[in-house]
Design an enzyme around this catalytic site. Structure first.
Site, short mmCIF file in Angstrom:
data_model
loop_
_atom_site.label_atom_id
_atom_site.label_comp_id
_atom_site.label_asym_id
_atom_site.label_seq_id
_atom_site.Cartn_x
_atom_site.Cartn_y
_atom_site.Cartn_z
N VAL A 52 0.63 -1.14 -0.03
CA VAL A 52 -0.33 0.10 0.17
C VAL A 52 0.92 1.50 0.28
O VAL A 52 1.15 2.82 -0.81
CB VAL A 52 -0.83 -0.27 1.13
N CYS A 53 2.14 1.76 1.23
CA CYS A 53 3.53 2.32 0.77
C CYS A 53 3.44 3.30 -0.58
O CYS A 53 3.44 4.08 -0.78
CB CYS A 53 3.83 1.92 2.31
N PRO A 54 3.76 2.36 -1.28
CA PRO A 54 3.83 3.24 -2.76
C PRO A 54 2.84 3.79 -3.70
O PRO A 54 3.63 4.55 -4.01
CB PRO A 54 4.88 1.82 -3.18
#
Length: 181
Positions: A52-54
Site C-alpha cells: 500500500v505504501c508505494p
C-alpha cells in the site's frame, strides 16, 4: 499510543535524517520549515518495500506541485533507515519501488518522532498511517490516523490544507473556491 490531544497545540518538534530529492542524505526538521514560513504535511507509513505504501508515496509525489503551490513542504516518514529508503527510491515503480520522488523520506529509526506523534505500534516497531498538517507557526492543525491496510486520499489532504489556509469556517463538503461561513 498516546491518548493526549495534539490538535490545536504546538506540534512536537522533530529533526530526522532523510533521503532528499537529489538522493543525498540530509536533515529535515519542523523548525526549518517554520523558518521558511511553510506549512508541513508530515505523513507516516509502516515500512519500505510493502504494497500500500508505494501507492501513497508516489501519489503524493505526483501531486507535489499542488502542495508546493500551497506553500507546503511534504515529508514522508517510516522507521526504516535512510539506506533502505534510498534503495526503495532507486527501485523503479514497475518493480514496486518509488522511482524519483519530489519530497524527502525521513528515517525515524529510534522511533522518537513516531512515538511523539502517537502513531508508533510499539511491539512491531512500525508506524500507523498518520498524517499531520502543521501551520507555519508550528501549530498542529489536522491529524488523521488510520489502519495500515488503508491508503490515504491525496485529494482530501489537499482539500484540508486549502480549507485550513482559508482561515475561515469551512462547512461539511467544502471544496476549494467555495464560500466559507
Amino acid at each position: 499510543m498516546t491518548d493526549k490531544r495534539m490538535v490545536a497545540k504546538q506540534a512536537p518538534r522533530f529533526e530526522m535524517e532523510a533521503v532528499m530529492t537529489n538522493k543525498e542524505f540530509a536533515k529535515v526538521s519542523l523548525e526549518e520549515n517554520m523558518k521558511k514560513d511553510k506549512w508541513t504535511v508530515l505523513f507516516f507509513y509502516p515500512m519500505d518495500f510493502t504494497f500500500v505504501c508505494p501507492t501513497e508515496i508516489t501519489s503524493m509525489s505526483d501531486r507535489f506541485d499542488e502542495f508546493e503551490d500551497l506553500d507546503a513542504e511534504v515529508i514522508g516518514v517510516s522507521t526504516d533507515t535512510v539506506h533502505t529508503h534510498k534503495a526503495w527510491i532507486n527501485t523503479s515503480r514497475d518493480d514496486n519501488g518509488l522511482g524519483e520522488l519530489n519530497y524527502p523520506l525521513a528515517a525515524d529509526t529510534n522511533h522518537t518522532v513516531s512515538r511523539e506523534y502517537g502513531v508508533l505500534v510499539e511491539d512491531e516497531g512500525v508506524a500507523l498511517r498518520g498524517l499531520f498538517i502543521i501551520s507555519p507557526e508550528g501549530e498542529l492543525m489536522y491529524s488523521v490516523v488510520n489502519h495500515n491496510n488503508i491508503g490515504r486520499d491525496v485529494d482530501e489532504t489537499l482539500r484540508v490544507l486549502q480549507a485550513l489556509q482559508t482561515g475561515g469556517l469551512c462547512p461539511a463538503n467544502w471544496k476549494p473556491g467555495q464560500e466559507t461561513l
